[in-house]
Each structure stands twice: as structure tokens, then as C-alpha cells.
Scaffold this active site. Structure first.
Site, PDB file in Angstrom:
ATOM      1  N   GLU A   1       0.794  -0.973   0.201  1.00 39.82           N
ATOM      2  CA  GLU A   1       0.520   0.124  -0.142  1.00 39.82           C
ATOM      3  C   GLU A   1       0.584   1.151  -0.361  1.00 39.82           C
ATOM      4  OE1 GLU A   1      -4.223  -2.216   3.132  1.00 39.82           O
ATOM      5  OE2 GLU A   1      -2.243  -0.364   3.113  1.00 39.82           O
TER       6      GLU A   1
ATOM      7  N   CYS B   1       3.283   8.016   0.472  1.00 36.64           N
ATOM      8  CA  CYS B   1       3.861   7.883   1.608  1.00 36.64           C
ATOM      9  C   CYS B   1       4.355   6.409   0.942  1.00 36.64           C
ATOM     10  CB  CYS B   1       3.006   7.875   2.876  1.00 36.64           C
ATOM     11  SG  CYS B   1       3.364   6.579   4.495  1.00 36.64           S
TER      12      CYS B   1
ATOM     13  N   CYS C   1       5.726  -6.593   7.419  1.00 35.55           N
ATOM     14  CA  CYS C   1       6.949  -5.899   7.815  1.00 35.55           C
ATOM     15  C   CYS C   1       6.842  -7.287   8.943  1.00 35.55           C
ATOM     16  CB  CYS C   1       6.245  -4.960   9.101  1.00 35.55           C
ATOM     17  SG  CYS C   1       8.115  -4.489   9.855  1.00 35.55           S
TER      18      CYS C   1
ATOM     19  N   CYS D   1       6.135  -4.759  15.776  1.00 38.01           N
ATOM     20  CA  CYS D   1       5.698  -3.535  16.484  1.00 38.01           C
ATOM     21  C   CYS D   1       4.077  -3.675  16.684  1.00 38.01           C
ATOM     22  CB  CYS D   1       5.895  -2.267  16.374  1.00 38.01           C
ATOM     23  SG  CYS D   1       7.726  -1.673  15.365  1.00 38.01           S
TER      24      CYS D   1
ATOM     25  N   CYS E   1       1.052  -1.627  15.935  1.00 41.43           N
ATOM     26  CA  CYS E   1       1.236  -1.162  13.834  1.00 41.43           C
ATOM     27  C   CYS E   1       0.097  -2.437  13.641  1.00 41.43           C
ATOM     28  CB  CYS E   1       2.486  -1.088  14.174  1.00 41.43           C
ATOM     29  SG  CYS E   1       2.959  -0.485  11.938  1.00 41.43           S
TER      30      CYS E   1
ATOM     31  N   HIS F   1       9.636   6.034  21.238  1.00 43.14           N
ATOM     32  CA  HIS F   1       8.554   5.569  20.712  1.00 43.14           C
ATOM     33  C   HIS F   1       8.441   5.928  22.833  1.00 43.14           C
ATOM     34  CE1 HIS F   1       6.208   5.875  17.252  1.00 43.14           C
ATOM     35  NE2 HIS F   1       7.183   4.389  16.798  1.00 43.14           N
TER      36      HIS F   1
ATOM     37  N   ASN G   1      -3.128   5.207  15.996  1.00 46.43           N
ATOM     38  CA  ASN G   1      -4.376   5.051  14.636  1.00 46.43           C
ATOM     39  C   ASN G   1      -4.948   3.777  15.396  1.00 46.43           C
ATOM     40  OD1 ASN G   1      -4.236   7.800  13.544  1.00 46.43           O
ATOM     41  ND2 ASN G   1      -2.364   6.916  12.769  1.00 46.43           N
TER      42      ASN G   1
ATOM     43  N   CYS H   1      -1.429   6.817   9.635  1.00 49.01           N
ATOM     44  CA  CYS H   1       0.356   6.029  10.701  1.00 49.01           C
ATOM     45  C   CYS H   1      -0.015   4.479  10.850  1.00 49.01           C
ATOM     46  CB  CYS H   1       1.162   6.542  11.137  1.00 49.01           C
ATOM     47  SG  CYS H   1       1.945   7.474  10.315  1.00 49.01           S
TER      48      CYS H   1
HETATM   49  N1  SAH Z   1       8.724   0.487   9.428  1.00 50.91           N
HETATM   50  C1  SAH Z   1       9.038   2.170   9.891  1.00 50.91           C
HETATM   51  C2  SAH Z   1       8.366   3.201   8.901  1.00 50.91           C
HETATM   52  C3  SAH Z   1       6.729   2.785   8.803  1.00 50.91           C
HETATM   53  S1  SAH Z   1       6.072   3.363  10.045  1.00 50.91           S
HETATM   54  C4  SAH Z   1       8.776   2.911  11.460  1.00 50.91           C
HETATM   55  O1  SAH Z   1       8.806   2.067  12.498  1.00 50.91           O
HETATM   56  O2  SAH Z   1       9.361   3.655  11.520  1.00 50.91           O
HETATM   57  C5  SAH Z   1       5.806   5.064  10.226  1.00 50.91           C
HETATM   58  C6  SAH Z   1       5.244   5.638  11.611  1.00 50.91           C
HETATM   59  O3  SAH Z   1       3.871   5.017  12.412  1.00 50.91           O
HETATM   60  C7  SAH Z   1       6.037   5.261  12.599  1.00 50.91           C
HETATM   61  O4  SAH Z   1       6.568   5.479  13.593  1.00 50.91           O
HETATM   62  C8  SAH Z   1       5.874   3.988  12.758  1.00 50.91           C
HETATM   63  O5  SAH Z   1       6.182   3.846  15.035  1.00 50.91           O
HETATM   64  C9  SAH Z   1       4.107   4.777  13.549  1.00 50.91           C
HETATM   65  N2  SAH Z   1       2.640   4.284  13.997  1.00 50.91           N
HETATM   66  C10 SAH Z   1       2.692   2.007  13.508  1.00 50.91           C
HETATM   67  N3  SAH Z   1       2.154   2.189  13.584  1.00 50.91           N
HETATM   68  C11 SAH Z   1       0.877   3.434  14.822  1.00 50.91           C
HETATM   69  C12 SAH Z   1      -0.728   4.017  14.930  1.00 50.91           C
HETATM   70  N4  SAH Z   1      -1.150   2.513  14.767  1.00 50.91           N
HETATM   71  N5  SAH Z   1      -0.691   5.133  15.206  1.00 50.91           N
HETATM   72  C13 SAH Z   1      -0.014   5.403  14.991  1.00 50.91           C
HETATM   73  N6  SAH Z   1       1.591   5.482  14.815  1.00 50.91           N
HETATM   74  C14 SAH Z   1       1.760   4.409  14.534  1.00 50.91           C
HETATM   75 FE1  SF4 Z   2       7.161  -2.173  11.005  1.00 51.35          FE
HETATM   76 FE2  SF4 Z   2       5.319  -1.458  11.631  1.00 51.35          FE
HETATM   77 FE3  SF4 Z   2       7.220  -1.338  13.228  1.00 51.35          FE
HETATM   78 FE4  SF4 Z   2       7.332   0.242  11.917  1.00 51.35          FE
HETATM   79  S1  SF4 Z   2       6.226   0.232  13.194  1.00 51.35           S
HETATM   80  S2  SF4 Z   2       8.906  -1.065  12.186  1.00 51.35           S
HETATM   81  S3  SF4 Z   2       6.458  -0.835  10.158  1.00 51.35           S
HETATM   82  S4  SF4 Z   2       6.074  -3.392  12.215  1.00 51.35           S
END
Ligand code: SAH
Ligand code: SF4
Length: 357
Positions: free
Chosen positions: A93, A106, A113, A117, A120, A220, A294, A337
Site C-alpha cells: 500500500e 507515503c 513487516c 511492533c 502497528c 516511542h 491510530n 500511520c
Molecule cells: N518501519 C518504519 C516506517 C513505517 S511506520 C518505522 O517503524 O519507523 C511509520 C510511523 O508510524 C512509525 O513511527 C510507526 O511507529 C508509526 N506507527 C505505527 N503504527 C502506528 C499506529 N497505530 N498509530 C500511530 N502511529 C503508528
Molecule cells: Fe514495522 Fe510497523 Fe514496527 Fe514500522 S512500526 S517497524 S512498519 S512493525
């Protein structure tokens, strides 16, 4: 809808080539690069100032399309989520954000991934595979084509979609080189931001490459214990090690690093964590980007309520830390995000072919 590849697609992608590696001699290379990146054509037949026989030869040898299907989901706030079906059937996406005369995309670097996390939705999907440079770049080209604009009108790229870019660095670097190339997308490096969960080796490598792109670090949490509870890779890479790599990146590139901080209720939003964060960032020309969580279906965590987000921001400000809050866009279509999870919004139908031109 747009950019559909046929079954007898060639195996080599022309989007893997730097402009100087394109087929033909000097002027031909420049012509082809212009069609690909300034005009954004998705078919060799449209390269009308090339001899017909050459166009046909190019089409036999080179693939120009990376997706068998491109679906667009417009949000009510103006952003558009794009869902791409890759030629092997996997999906990824991207998001188009045309705000305030700044057209931003974006992009994803992977299918899913591996980092996992907890907050996410992409992490919950698990790892599909790395995207090729052509598939990363192809997302931007397909979006421009669908929007009816030149790819060069897109002036900002954030690598914040699916996947961890520093775990697919070779392909990500190739895509960035074409974005930066004067005969490619001719982008300014300060308008490309790579966001990482914090892979020290990758940060050093990126500093070595000296491309001048911006780095965003998904911190974070200011303490290892909290960070480990929400980010599995934190077990391998302690904060001190990541900060050393970030300091090196800043010293080498002079680019201000952004620290992303998604606020999770009762997890990382305590006043002591604001104080520890301010201490951690002291001396670094850093900027904190607070991201209200989110939500997504099945998420094992909850976001800090709005008042708490504002309070955390204010606490940081009082401690002298430059801070902004990234109120998210595209929530209604799952484009914000951390919501990228290959789920198409049920309430919305895709745009018809050619819409938005
Ligand atoms: N893998 C990379 C880039 C993709 S995520 C990374 O983790 O940085 C882009 C941003 O969105 C990251 O800072 C991630 O931690 C944040 N993110 C992930 N899930 C989220 C959520 N549910 N709500 C808000 N931010 C989120
Ligand atoms: Fe992967 Fe989501 Fe963690 Fe970014 S925030 S490293 S996309 S699992």
C-alpha cells in the site's frame, strides 16, 4: 484500474535502472528518462518521439509496470490510499497526500513487516517480502498516473508505509537514487524522509551513502524497558546504541533528525517519560513528532486521549524540546500511520478508471 501488466510481462524492469543505465546512447537515454519520470507514461507505445521499432523492442525486453492491479480509496480529508497487487499476487500500500500545495506520497518498502511492533497493524501482518527498487518507485509513478499529474509534481516522499526500510536497504537506496537523480524524479534530498524503527547498522550505512535524506527515528519510549514491551527489535538494539548511530548520522549529514513518538495510554505517556525523553535528546538538534495512536481492529494497545497528547507535548515544550503533533489523516480509509494492513475499506468503492484527472 491503472498500470495493469499483461501475463507475458518481461522479467527485467526498466525502473531498476539509473537514468544513465537506460538502453541506448546519450540522447536516447535522456528521452526515455523524460518519458518515464517527467511525463510518467506507463506504456512504451506512448514514447512518441522514439522510432516505432525501438518502442516495440523496448516493450519486448523491458517491463514498465510492477502491478497487476492498482486500487484507490479516497479519504474524506483529501488523502487517497492506494492498494497495489504485485505481479506475484502479494499486495502492498501507499498513500497520496495532496495538502497545501505540497503533494506528498507515503511509500512502502515491504509487503508486511518483520519487526512486529505491538501498536502497528503492518507489524501484526508479519513479513511478506522485500519490495524491489522498481516496486518502491512504481508506487509513486502509479499514483501520479492515476492522479493525472507528472511524477515530478510529487515533491515529498516519506518512506513510512509498510515495512522497515533499513532492513531492505539495498533496494531502498536504489529507489532513492532514482528519486534524487536530475534525470529521474529530480527531488531534493531534504524532501525525502526515511523512517526507521532503529537499526543501528542501517543508520551508519545510510550516513555513509551521504544522500542527504532526512531520518526519522521511531523511538516511542525513552527507556529500554518500555521500548522492549512494544518494539520487539528493542531487545537487540538498546536505545543507547541507536542514539549513538543517530548522533553519527547528524554529525555526518547535518540533517536534523526527527523522533517519532506514538502515544499509548499508560505505556509511554507518563510525565517522567517526557522528562527522560528531553534528557535523552539534549544536545541533539532534534525534533519530536508526537503521533496520536491510530486505532485498528484487534490492536492490543490503546491511544492516549487527546488531552493527554496535548499535555505530553506541553511538558516537552517546557523542557525546551521542539515538538509537533501529527494529527492523522486518512483514518476513514485505513490510510493513517500504522493502519496499513491490506484491508480495503468496506464503505467505499474504488475510484473509477481515470478519475481525479
Ligand atoms: N518501519 C518504519 C516506517 C513505517 S511506520 C518505522 O517503524 O519507523 C511509520 C510511523 O508510524 C512509525 O513511527 C510507526 O511507529 C508509526 N506507527 C505505527 N503504527 C502506528 C499506529 N497505530 N498509530 C500511530 N502511529 C503508528
Ligand atoms: Fe514495522 Fe510497523 Fe514496527 Fe514500522 S512500526 S517497524 S512498519 S512493525
Amino acid at each position: 484500474m491503472t498500470g495493469q501488466a499483461s501475463p507475458e510481462t518481461p522479467t527485467k524492469s526498466i525502473l531498476e535502472l539509473l537514468p544513465e543505465e537506460l538502453p541506448g546512447e546519450g540522447y536516447r537515454k535522456a528521452q526515455i528518462a523524460h518519458w518515464l519520470y517527467a511525463k510518467g507514461v506507463q506504456d512504451f507505445a506512448e514514447m512518441t518521439d522514439l522510432p516505432k521499432a525501438l518502442r516495440e523492442a523496448l516493450a519486448r525486453e523491458w517491463r514498465l509496470l510492477e502491478f497487476s492491479l492498482v486500487q484507490a480509496y479516497p479519504s474524506q480529508d483529501g488523502s487517497v490510499k492506494y492498494l497495489f497487487t504485485l505481479l506475484d499476487g502479494q499486495r502492498t500500500e501507499a498513500v497520496y497526500m495532496p495538502y497545501q500545495n505540497r503533494k506528498t506520497v507515503c511509500l512502502s518498502s515491504m509487503v508486511g513487516c518483520p519487526a512486529g511492533c505491538t501498536f502497528c497493524a503492518t507489524g501484526a501482518l508479519g513479513f511478506g517480502r522485500n519490495l524491489t527498487a522498481a516496486e518502491i518507485l512504481g508506487q509513486l509513478l502509479a499514483i501520479a498516473h492515476h492522479q493525472g499529474i507528472s511524477p515530478r509534481e510529487i515533491r515529498n516522499v516519506v518512506l513510512m508505509g509498510m515495512g522497515e526500510p533499513l532492513l531492505n536497504l539495498k533496494n531502498v537506496l536504489k529507489a532513492i537514487r532514482i528519486l534524487l537523480h536530475p534525470q529521474g524524479l529530480a527531488m531534493s534530498p531534504r524532501r525525502i524522509t526515511l523512517s526507521t524503527v532503529g537499526i543501528p547498522k542501517g543508520i551508519y550505512r545510510l550516513a555513509e551513502e551521504d544522500l542527504g535524506v532526512r531520518l526519522a527515528l521511531s523511538l516511542h519510549a525513552p527507556d529500554d524497558e518500555t521500548r522492549k514491551a512494544i518494539i520487539p527489535t528493542a531487545h537487540r538494539y538498546p536505545i543507547a546504541e541507536i542514539m549513538e548511530a543517530v548522533r553519527h548520522y547528524y554529525a555526518k549529514t547535518k540533517r536534523r533528525v526527527t523522533f517519532e513518538y506514538t502515544l499509548l495510554k499508560g505505556v509511554n505517556d507518563h510525565p517522567w517519560q517526557a522528562r527522560l525523553l528531553a534528557k535523552l535528546l539534549k544536545g541533539l538538534s532534534a525534533h519530536v513528532n508526537l503521533i496520536p495512536f491510530n486505532p485498528w481492529e484487534g490492536a492490543p494497545v490503546a491511544g492516549t486521549p487527546k488531552a493527554g497528547v496535548l499535555a505530553f507535548a506541553e511538558a516537552l515544550r517546557r523542557l525546551g524540546v521542539p515538538v509537533s503533533i501529527r494529527w492523522s489523516r486518512g483514518q476513514d480509509v485505513g490510510a493513517a500511520c500504522g493502519q496499513l494492513a491490506l484491508k480495503t475499506p468496506k464503505a467505499l468503492t474504488p475510484l473509477p478508471e481515470g478519475a481525479g484527472r
